[in-house]
Design a protein around this motif. Structure first.
Motif, PDB file in Angstrom:
ATOM      1  N   ALA A 148     -42.387  47.527  27.430  1.00 10.21           N
ATOM      2  CA  ALA A 148     -42.603  49.234  26.281  1.00 10.21           C
ATOM      3  C   ALA A 148     -42.208  48.593  25.314  1.00 10.21           C
ATOM      4  CB  ALA A 148     -42.080  50.070  26.536  1.00 10.21           C
ATOM      5  N   LEU A 149     -41.860  47.665  24.592  1.00  8.92           N
ATOM      6  CA  LEU A 149     -41.162  47.067  23.327  1.00  8.92           C
ATOM      7  C   LEU A 149     -42.260  45.863  22.582  1.00  8.92           C
ATOM      8  CD1 LEU A 149     -38.608  48.491  24.878  1.00  8.92           C
ATOM      9  CD2 LEU A 149     -37.379  46.568  23.662  1.00  8.92           C
ATOM     10  N   SER A 150     -42.041  46.689  20.968  1.00  5.99           N
ATOM     11  CA  SER A 150     -43.044  45.499  19.947  1.00  5.99           C
ATOM     12  C   SER A 150     -42.200  44.286  19.978  1.00  5.99           C
ATOM     13  CB  SER A 150     -42.496  45.797  18.419  1.00  5.99           C
ATOM     14  OG  SER A 150     -41.209  45.810  18.268  1.00  5.99           O
ATOM     15  N   GLY A 151     -42.612  42.710  19.190  1.00  8.99           N
ATOM     16  CA  GLY A 151     -42.212  42.074  19.817  1.00  8.99           C
ATOM     17  C   GLY A 151     -40.958  42.350  18.646  1.00  8.99           C
ATOM     18  N   GLY A 152     -40.890  42.489  17.999  1.00 14.80           N
ATOM     19  CA  GLY A 152     -39.688  42.414  17.150  1.00 14.80           C
ATOM     20  C   GLY A 152     -38.516  42.890  17.291  1.00 14.80           C
ATOM     21  N   GLN A 153     -39.277  44.512  18.317  1.00 15.26           N
ATOM     22  CA  GLN A 153     -37.870  44.642  20.230  1.00 15.26           C
ATOM     23  C   GLN A 153     -37.054  43.937  20.518  1.00 15.26           C
ATOM     24  OE1 GLN A 153     -39.848  48.542  20.299  1.00 15.26           O
ATOM     25  NE2 GLN A 153     -39.336  49.393  18.555  1.00 15.26           N
ATOM     26  N   ARG A 154     -38.440  43.072  21.000  1.00 15.94           N
ATOM     27  CA  ARG A 154     -37.579  42.485  22.066  1.00 15.94           C
ATOM     28  C   ARG A 154     -36.923  40.850  21.814  1.00 15.94           C
ATOM     29  NH1 ARG A 154     -43.138  43.492  23.547  1.00 15.94           N
ATOM     30  NH2 ARG A 154     -43.755  41.248  23.055  1.00 15.94           N
ATOM     31  N   GLN A 155     -37.232  40.721  20.116  1.00 23.79           N
ATOM     32  CA  GLN A 155     -36.375  39.512  20.080  1.00 23.79           C
ATOM     33  C   GLN A 155     -34.643  40.373  19.912  1.00 23.79           C
ATOM     34  OE1 GLN A 155     -38.037  37.939  16.937  1.00 23.79           O
ATOM     35  NE2 GLN A 155     -36.741  35.649  17.376  1.00 23.79           N
ATOM     36  N   ARG A 156     -34.690  41.725  19.111  1.00 21.90           N
ATOM     37  CA  ARG A 156     -33.172  41.941  19.152  1.00 21.90           C
ATOM     38  C   ARG A 156     -33.124  42.076  20.564  1.00 21.90           C
ATOM     39  NH1 ARG A 156     -34.641  46.712  15.345  1.00 21.90           N
ATOM     40  NH2 ARG A 156     -36.599  46.149  15.959  1.00 21.90           N
ATOM     41  N   ALA A 157     -33.354  42.712  21.149  1.00 20.98           N
ATOM     42  CA  ALA A 157     -32.962  42.826  22.975  1.00 20.98           C
ATOM     43  C   ALA A 157     -32.292  41.670  23.519  1.00 20.98           C
ATOM     44  CB  ALA A 157     -33.950  43.437  23.858  1.00 20.98           C
ATOM     45  N   ALA A 158     -33.499  40.270  23.273  1.00 18.56           N
ATOM     46  CA  ALA A 158     -32.754  39.217  23.348  1.00 18.56           C
ATOM     47  C   ALA A 158     -31.324  38.831  22.537  1.00 18.56           C
ATOM     48  CB  ALA A 158     -33.728  37.967  23.138  1.00 18.56           C
ATOM     49  N   VAL A 159     -31.547  39.072  20.956  1.00 18.93           N
ATOM     50  CA  VAL A 159     -30.017  38.855  20.936  1.00 18.93           C
ATOM     51  C   VAL A 159     -28.489  39.950  21.436  1.00 18.93           C
ATOM     52  CG1 VAL A 159     -29.238  39.079  19.002  1.00 18.93           C
ATOM     53  CG2 VAL A 159     -30.838  38.266  18.754  1.00 18.93           C
ATOM     54  N   LEU A 160     -28.680  40.811  22.502  1.00 18.83           N
ATOM     55  CA  LEU A 160     -28.330  41.875  23.298  1.00 18.83           C
ATOM     56  C   LEU A 160     -28.074  41.081  23.600  1.00 18.83           C
ATOM     57  CD1 LEU A 160     -26.894  44.642  22.886  1.00 18.83           C
ATOM     58  CD2 LEU A 160     -28.920  45.415  24.307  1.00 18.83           C
ATOM     59  N   GLU A 174     -34.711  30.706  16.576  1.00 17.70           N
ATOM     60  CA  GLU A 174     -35.233  31.123  15.290  1.00 17.70           C
ATOM     61  C   GLU A 174     -35.284  33.098  16.064  1.00 17.70           C
ATOM     62  OE1 GLU A 174     -36.591  29.912  13.334  1.00 17.70           O
ATOM     63  OE2 GLU A 174     -36.996  28.313  13.224  1.00 17.70           O
ATOM     64  N   PRO A 175     -34.142  33.144  16.420  1.00 21.37           N
ATOM     65  CA  PRO A 175     -33.727  34.530  16.821  1.00 21.37           C
ATOM     66  C   PRO A 175     -34.524  35.723  16.200  1.00 21.37           C
ATOM     67  CG  PRO A 175     -31.718  33.401  16.062  1.00 21.37           C
ATOM     68  CD  PRO A 175     -32.061  32.604  15.978  1.00 21.37           C
ATOM     69  N   THR A 176     -34.524  35.161  14.159  1.00 19.54           N
ATOM     70  CA  THR A 176     -35.193  36.044  13.467  1.00 19.54           C
ATOM     71  C   THR A 176     -36.489  35.798  13.563  1.00 19.54           C
ATOM     72  OG1 THR A 176     -33.827  35.091  11.877  1.00 19.54           O
ATOM     73  CG2 THR A 176     -32.544  36.740  12.499  1.00 19.54           C
ATOM     74  N   ALA A 177     -37.072  35.532  13.875  1.00 20.45           N
ATOM     75  CA  ALA A 177     -38.960  34.919  13.178  1.00 20.45           C
ATOM     76  C   ALA A 177     -39.619  36.297  13.683  1.00 20.45           C
ATOM     77  CB  ALA A 177     -39.056  33.594  14.407  1.00 20.45           C
ATOM     78  N   ALA A 178     -39.980  36.974  14.026  1.00 21.45           N
ATOM     79  CA  ALA A 178     -39.860  38.356  14.178  1.00 21.45           C
ATOM     80  C   ALA A 178     -39.824  39.483  14.183  1.00 21.45           C
ATOM     81  CB  ALA A 178     -40.436  38.055  16.303  1.00 21.45           C
ATOM     82  N   LEU A 179     -38.390  39.362  12.873  1.00 22.81           N
ATOM     83  CA  LEU A 179     -37.910  40.468  12.658  1.00 22.81           C
ATOM     84  C   LEU A 179     -38.565  40.444  10.515  1.00 22.81           C
ATOM     85  CD1 LEU A 179     -34.289  40.502  13.811  1.00 22.81           C
ATOM     86  CD2 LEU A 179     -36.696  41.422  15.297  1.00 22.81           C
ATOM     87  N   ASP A 180     -38.789  41.884  10.575  1.00 21.19           N
ATOM     88  CA  ASP A 180     -38.382  41.769   8.908  1.00 21.19           C
ATOM     89  C   ASP A 180     -37.037  41.768   8.254  1.00 21.19           C
ATOM     90  OD1 ASP A 180     -37.012  44.322   9.229  1.00 21.19           O
ATOM     91  OD2 ASP A 180     -38.361  45.507   9.668  1.00 21.19           O
ATOM     92  N   SER A 181     -37.883  41.677   6.796  1.00 17.92           N
ATOM     93  CA  SER A 181     -36.091  41.085   6.110  1.00 17.92           C
ATOM     94  C   SER A 181     -35.271  42.196   6.547  1.00 17.92           C
ATOM     95  CB  SER A 181     -36.164  41.228   4.316  1.00 17.92           C
ATOM     96  OG  SER A 181     -36.163  42.157   3.987  1.00 17.92           O
ATOM     97  N   GLN A 182     -34.638  43.551   6.502  1.00 18.94           N
ATOM     98  CA  GLN A 182     -33.361  44.203   7.002  1.00 18.94           C
ATOM     99  C   GLN A 182     -33.576  43.735   8.166  1.00 18.94           C
ATOM    100  OE1 GLN A 182     -34.806  48.549   6.519  1.00 18.94           O
ATOM    101  NE2 GLN A 182     -32.750  48.189   7.505  1.00 18.94           N
ATOM    102  N   ASN A 183     -34.066  43.406   9.031  1.00 18.16           N
ATOM    103  CA  ASN A 183     -33.966  43.971  10.889  1.00 18.16           C
ATOM    104  C   ASN A 183     -33.220  42.190  11.148  1.00 18.16           C
ATOM    105  OD1 ASN A 183     -33.329  46.188  12.145  1.00 18.16           O
ATOM    106  ND2 ASN A 183     -35.378  45.741  11.773  1.00 18.16           N
ATOM    107  N   ALA A 184     -33.889  40.732  10.174  1.00 14.01           N
ATOM    108  CA  ALA A 184     -33.280  39.863  10.085  1.00 14.01           C
ATOM    109  C   ALA A 184     -31.847  39.600   9.485  1.00 14.01           C
ATOM    110  CB  ALA A 184     -34.432  39.075   9.560  1.00 14.01           C
ATOM    111  N   GLY A 185     -31.446  40.594   8.703  1.00 15.23           N
ATOM    112  CA  GLY A 185     -30.481  40.611   7.827  1.00 15.23           C
ATOM    113  C   GLY A 185     -29.125  41.547   8.997  1.00 15.23           C
TER     114      GLY A 185
END
Length: 239
Positions: A148-160, A174-185
């Motif tokens: 149910a999550l977008s690619g960026g949301q799944r990547q943040r879930a993996a970090v969690l 590459e934990p920030t590869a699919a994230l925008d600059s704000q979420n990557a930071g």
């Protein structure tokens, strides 16, 4: 004095060349990672960053390895001989590996994925999963399945999930590869701000973000490159 998280010597991994590509040989004469280290693993695409992380995560066997201590225990023979049950126990106890493709269990919610990681690691850390999720901007998604999550949301879930285990060593590919600059930071700062008894090794192409968050760059470089073979080794750059 605390034992090094990783201490290895004379690592060699070779890979036969694919059609149109040269053979690959990774050589690491010595690598030591201490608690509190913040390391950014960098280098051109295909140079072997994920390969080295796989070895450190105990899921890839090198061809040869003279010495490999993980948190004071010598596991060189376990790794080179593929003693997977022993390696799995060591990985669950000491290492959390955040994969680029997420690696989340599809039938568990995001919160359940994180709680499972904590149980498998037998972690007693006090950090709440909800607090970590809030920092990553996914607190409202804890009850949802990965699909149910977008690619960026799944990547943040993996970090969690990776942080929930409370492991001594955090490896992130590459934990920030699919994230925008704000979420990557936000994700990179969260990794950098973990308790100082943990070591963090992050592979990334975002060198400016790594250095701004206090990571020291370890660069994989091709020492020799030809149509027949590429030899790659590690260069540790000044802080």
């Amino acid at each position: 004095m605390n034992a090094a998280c990783f201490d290895l010597a004379d690592l060699v991994l070779t890979r036969a060349g694919r059609t149109g590509s040269p053979a690959y040989r990774l050589e690491i004469p010595r690598l030591t990672v201490w608690p509190g280290a913040r390391i950014g693993l960098v280098g051109e695409s295909g140079i072997g960053k994920s390969t080295l992380l796989d070895i450190l995560a105990l899921i890839r066997r090198p061809d040869s390895l003279r010495h490999f201590q993980l948190s004071g225990r010598d596991i060189a023979q376990d790794l080179t001989r593929g003693r997977m049950r022993r390696l799995t126990r060591m990985r669950r106890r000491h290492i959390s590996y955040i994969l680029q493709d997420g690696g989340l269990l599809p039938y568990l919610s995001i919160g359940a994925n994180a709680r499972l990681a904590r149980r498998l690691a037998r972690s007693d850390q006090a950090d709440g999963i909800e607090n970590l999720a809030q920092t990553l901007g996914i607190a409202s998604l804890l009850g949802k399945l990965p699909s149910a999550l977008s690619g960026g949301q799944r990547q943040r879930a993996a970090v969690l999930r990776g942080l929930a285990s409370g492991a001594q060593v955090i490896l992130a590919d590459e934990p920030t590869a699919a994230l925008d600059s704000q979420n990557a930071g936000a994700a990179m700062r969260l990794l950098a701000d973990l308790p100082r008894d943990r070591a963090v090794i992050v592979s990334s192409h975002q060198e400016a973000l790594l250095t701004s968050c206090g990571f020291v760059l370890w660069r994989l470089v091709a020492q020799d490159r030809s149509a027949v073979a590429t030899r790659v080794t590690l260069k540790i750059e000044a802080a």
